[in-house]
Design a protein around this motif. Structure first.
Motif, PDB file in Angstrom:
ATOM      1  N   LEU A  41       0.813  -1.221   0.000  1.00  0.00           N
ATOM      2  CA  LEU A  41       0.000   0.000   0.000  1.00  0.00           C
ATOM      3  C   LEU A  41       0.847   1.273   0.000  1.00  0.00           C
ATOM      4  CD1 LEU A  41      -2.777  -1.123   2.503  1.00  0.00           C
ATOM      5  CD2 LEU A  41      -3.127  -0.536   0.089  1.00  0.00           C
ATOM      6  N   MET A  42       2.076   1.177   0.523  1.00  0.00           N
ATOM      7  CA  MET A  42       2.946   2.351   0.546  1.00  0.00           C
ATOM      8  C   MET A  42       3.244   2.866  -0.866  1.00  0.00           C
ATOM      9  SD  MET A  42       3.436   3.246   3.629  1.00  0.00           S
ATOM     10  CE  MET A  42       1.833   2.572   4.045  1.00  0.00           C
ATOM     11  N   GLN A  43       3.131   1.987  -1.856  1.00  0.00           N
ATOM     12  CA  GLN A  43       3.360   2.391  -3.241  1.00  0.00           C
ATOM     13  C   GLN A  43       2.330   3.414  -3.725  1.00  0.00           C
ATOM     14  OE1 GLN A  43       4.018  -1.002  -6.002  1.00  0.00           O
ATOM     15  NE2 GLN A  43       3.878  -2.282  -4.168  1.00  0.00           N
ATOM     16  N   TYR A  44       1.189   3.450  -3.043  1.00  0.00           N
ATOM     17  CA  TYR A  44       0.094   4.323  -3.460  1.00  0.00           C
ATOM     18  C   TYR A  44      -0.094   5.500  -2.498  1.00  0.00           C
ATOM     19  CZ  TYR A  44      -0.824  -0.035  -5.938  1.00  0.00           C
ATOM     20  OH  TYR A  44      -0.689  -1.156  -6.707  1.00  0.00           O
ATOM     21  N   GLY A  45       0.928   5.743  -1.676  1.00  0.00           N
ATOM     22  CA  GLY A  45       0.810   6.740  -0.616  1.00  0.00           C
ATOM     23  C   GLY A  45       0.396   8.119  -1.084  1.00  0.00           C
ATOM     24  N   ASN A  46       0.811   8.511  -2.288  1.00  0.00           N
ATOM     25  CA  ASN A  46       0.488   9.855  -2.757  1.00  0.00           C
ATOM     26  C   ASN A  46      -0.972   9.988  -3.186  1.00  0.00           C
ATOM     27  OD1 ASN A  46       0.813   8.247  -5.048  1.00  0.00           O
ATOM     28  ND2 ASN A  46       1.553   9.936  -6.308  1.00  0.00           N
ATOM     29  N   ARG A  47      -1.708   8.860  -3.236  1.00  0.00           N
ATOM     30  CA  ARG A  47      -3.136   8.909  -3.572  1.00  0.00           C
ATOM     31  C   ARG A  47      -4.011   8.430  -2.419  1.00  0.00           C
ATOM     32  NH1 ARG A  47      -3.982   9.711  -8.978  1.00  0.00           N
ATOM     33  NH2 ARG A  47      -5.960  10.541  -8.201  1.00  0.00           N
ATOM     34  N   ILE A  48      -3.379   8.241  -1.256  1.00  0.00           N
ATOM     35  CA  ILE A  48      -4.123   7.787  -0.067  1.00  0.00           C
ATOM     36  C   ILE A  48      -4.104   8.879   0.994  1.00  0.00           C
ATOM     37  CG2 ILE A  48      -4.151   6.132   1.838  1.00  0.00           C
ATOM     38  CD1 ILE A  48      -3.037   4.036  -0.076  1.00  0.00           C
ATOM     39  N   THR A  49      -5.285   9.253   1.475  1.00  0.00           N
ATOM     40  CA  THR A  49      -5.391  10.267   2.530  1.00  0.00           C
ATOM     41  C   THR A  49      -4.961   9.693   3.867  1.00  0.00           C
ATOM     42  OG1 THR A  49      -7.195  11.407   1.398  1.00  0.00           O
ATOM     43  CG2 THR A  49      -6.966  11.815   3.761  1.00  0.00           C
TER      44      THR A  49
ATOM     45  N   SER B 221       9.252  -0.399  11.559  1.00  0.00           N
ATOM     46  CA  SER B 221       9.120   0.921  12.186  1.00  0.00           C
ATOM     47  C   SER B 221       9.692   1.999  11.280  1.00  0.00           C
ATOM     48  CB  SER B 221       9.850   0.967  13.537  1.00  0.00           C
ATOM     49  OG  SER B 221       9.722  -0.218  14.263  1.00  0.00           O
ATOM     50  N   VAL B 222      10.923   1.782  10.826  1.00  0.00           N
ATOM     51  CA  VAL B 222      11.637   2.795  10.038  1.00  0.00           C
ATOM     52  C   VAL B 222      10.925   3.078   8.720  1.00  0.00           C
ATOM     53  CG1 VAL B 222      13.787   3.339   8.834  1.00  0.00           C
ATOM     54  CG2 VAL B 222      13.863   2.224  11.079  1.00  0.00           C
ATOM     55  N   MET B 223      10.581   2.036   7.991  1.00  0.00           N
ATOM     56  CA  MET B 223      10.036   2.237   6.656  1.00  0.00           C
ATOM     57  C   MET B 223       8.634   2.839   6.685  1.00  0.00           C
ATOM     58  SD  MET B 223      12.585   1.571   4.880  1.00  0.00           S
ATOM     59  CE  MET B 223      11.754   1.980   3.341  1.00  0.00           C
ATOM     60  N   LEU B 224       7.808   2.441   7.659  1.00  0.00           N
ATOM     61  CA  LEU B 224       6.463   3.024   7.722  1.00  0.00           C
ATOM     62  C   LEU B 224       6.499   4.434   8.298  1.00  0.00           C
ATOM     63  CD1 LEU B 224       4.094   0.058   8.598  1.00  0.00           C
ATOM     64  CD2 LEU B 224       4.586   1.105   6.409  1.00  0.00           C
ATOM     65  N   GLN B 225       7.400   4.682   9.250  1.00  0.00           N
ATOM     66  CA  GLN B 225       7.518   6.040   9.789  1.00  0.00           C
ATOM     67  C   GLN B 225       8.166   6.986   8.778  1.00  0.00           C
ATOM     68  OE1 GLN B 225       9.208   6.135  13.794  1.00  0.00           O
ATOM     69  NE2 GLN B 225       8.066   4.272  14.324  1.00  0.00           N
ATOM     70  N   TYR B 226       8.954   6.443   7.873  1.00  0.00           N
ATOM     71  CA  TYR B 226       9.500   7.250   6.776  1.00  0.00           C
ATOM     72  C   TYR B 226       8.359   7.725   5.868  1.00  0.00           C
ATOM     73  CZ  TYR B 226      11.659   8.262   2.243  1.00  0.00           C
ATOM     74  OH  TYR B 226      12.015   8.859   1.058  1.00  0.00           O
ATOM     75  N   ALA B 227       7.402   6.836   5.617  1.00  0.00           N
ATOM     76  CA  ALA B 227       6.334   7.119   4.665  1.00  0.00           C
ATOM     77  C   ALA B 227       5.093   7.757   5.278  1.00  0.00           C
ATOM     78  CB  ALA B 227       5.922   5.824   3.967  1.00  0.00           C
ATOM     79  N   CYS B 228       4.866   7.527   6.582  1.00  0.00           N
ATOM     80  CA  CYS B 228       3.601   7.933   7.195  1.00  0.00           C
ATOM     81  C   CYS B 228       3.778   8.487   8.606  1.00  0.00           C
ATOM     82  CB  CYS B 228       2.666   6.726   7.345  1.00  0.00           C
ATOM     83  SG  CYS B 228       2.298   5.804   5.868  1.00  0.00           S
ATOM     84  N   ALA B 229       2.822   9.310   9.007  1.00  0.00           N
ATOM     85  CA  ALA B 229       2.639   9.595  10.425  1.00  0.00           C
ATOM     86  C   ALA B 229       1.876   8.408  11.000  1.00  0.00           C
ATOM     87  CB  ALA B 229       1.852  10.880  10.620  1.00  0.00           C
ATOM     88  N   THR B 230       2.344   7.853  12.115  1.00  0.00           N
ATOM     89  CA  THR B 230       1.741   6.648  12.689  1.00  0.00           C
ATOM     90  C   THR B 230       1.140   6.958  14.053  1.00  0.00           C
ATOM     91  OG1 THR B 230       3.773   5.911  13.785  1.00  0.00           O
ATOM     92  CG2 THR B 230       3.477   5.257  11.497  1.00  0.00           C
ATOM     93  N   GLU B 231      -0.034   6.393  14.318  1.00  0.00           N
ATOM     94  CA  GLU B 231      -0.719   6.677  15.588  1.00  0.00           C
ATOM     95  C   GLU B 231      -1.418   5.420  16.106  1.00  0.00           C
ATOM     96  OE1 GLU B 231      -4.009   9.853  17.395  1.00  0.00           O
ATOM     97  OE2 GLU B 231      -3.464   9.908  15.265  1.00  0.00           O
TER      98      GLU B 231
END
Length: 269
Positions: A125-133, A160-170
């Motif tokens: 899903l990270m591949q589509y990050g620029n089209r995901i709110t 942790s690193v790769m998802l926090q690089y791509a997203c704010a995580t909560e």
């Protein structure tokens, strides 16, 4: 009992554990806060515990389901909703660009993700990050703790690193096994992931970043000097403001981006 009314047999290979608590379902819907004009995607609707409340609010809900035995019941139960769009496919390989209605369309993704595919699906899903709110997922609590972990903690790693690089995580809240049928053997948790449209730290090559992070954590007890041998010298590592004697679990996302950029630059020489 007729075949039509026969209850669904939960399949271990699909990691099926379906929510059965209306209070928890409402809590998840409140966390998502769906709006009528938003385009939602649900992965793994199961028996539609979350699907129906969403269909009652939004104009478009694309539903991704791999289990052939659920297609008929879902269509029969929910097919009358105008927002209902069911895709019988594998969420791990599906091209989510197919769902976009136009160049301005953005997706909000939700789901109770099977434990056995959660990590590869998140990377997909990270591949589509620029089209995901944003994304709201039910995951194994341990996975949510890993995703949201801070440097220096025992659960901090590549995920942790790769998802926090791509997203704010909560980390939003925990859901106990008693709220599922059948009950899993572990706690679950709800996480909110909000892809950065402008990343705080942007790697020159995200492919190199992914490879370097994987290599850095390849043997967690070893230092960067050992894990990155042949990748970066001690001088290279120190030039990034990192000590070669450090372990990967102590580095921030910014540190990894700096190391990856150094590695990319060396390859370009």
């Amino acid at each position: 009992m007729t075949q039509k009314n026969k209850p669904h047999q939960h399949k271990k290979r699909f990691g099926q554990n379906f929510l059965n608590n209306d209070r928890v379902i409402q809590q998840i819907v409140m966390a998502i806060q769906p709006k009528p004009d938003q385009h939602l995607v649900e992965i793994g609707p199961g028996e539609a515990a979350l699907t129906q409340p969403l269909l009652e609010v939004v104009k478009i809900l694309d539903i991704i389901e791999i289990d052939n035995d659920l297609i008929g019941p879902l269509t029969q139960k929910l097919g009358h909703y105008p927002a209902f769009h069911l895709h019988h496919t594998d969420a791990l390989t599906f091209d989510y660009h197919q769902l976009l209605k136009d160049e301005n369309d953005r997706l909000r993704v939700v789901g109770n993700l099977p434990y056995n595919i959660s990590s590869p699906l998140l990377f997909h899903l990270m591949q589509y990050g620029n089209r995901i709110t944003d994304m709201h997922f039910m995951l194994q609590k341990e996975v949510v703790e890993r995703i949201t972990a801070e440097p220096g903690s025992k659960t901090y790693g590549r995920l942790s690193v790769m998802l926090q690089y791509a997203c704010a995580t909560e980390y939003l809240f925990t859901v106990g096994p008693e709220n599922f049928t059948p009950p899993p053997k572990v706690d679950s948790a709800i996480i909110r992931l909000t892809p950065y449209q402008t990343k705080p730290y942007s790697a020159t090559s995200e492919s190199d970043l992914s490879d370097l992070v994987r290599q850095s954590f390849s043997q967690k007890r070893k230092t960067l000097r050992n894990n990155l041998k042949g990748w970066l010298t001690d001088d290279d590592i120190e030039a990034c403001g990192v000590r070669p004697s450090d372990r990967a679990e102590t580095l921030s996302v910014a540190d990894f981006v700096a190391l990856a950029d150094c590695y990319t630059a060396k390859g370009a020489i």
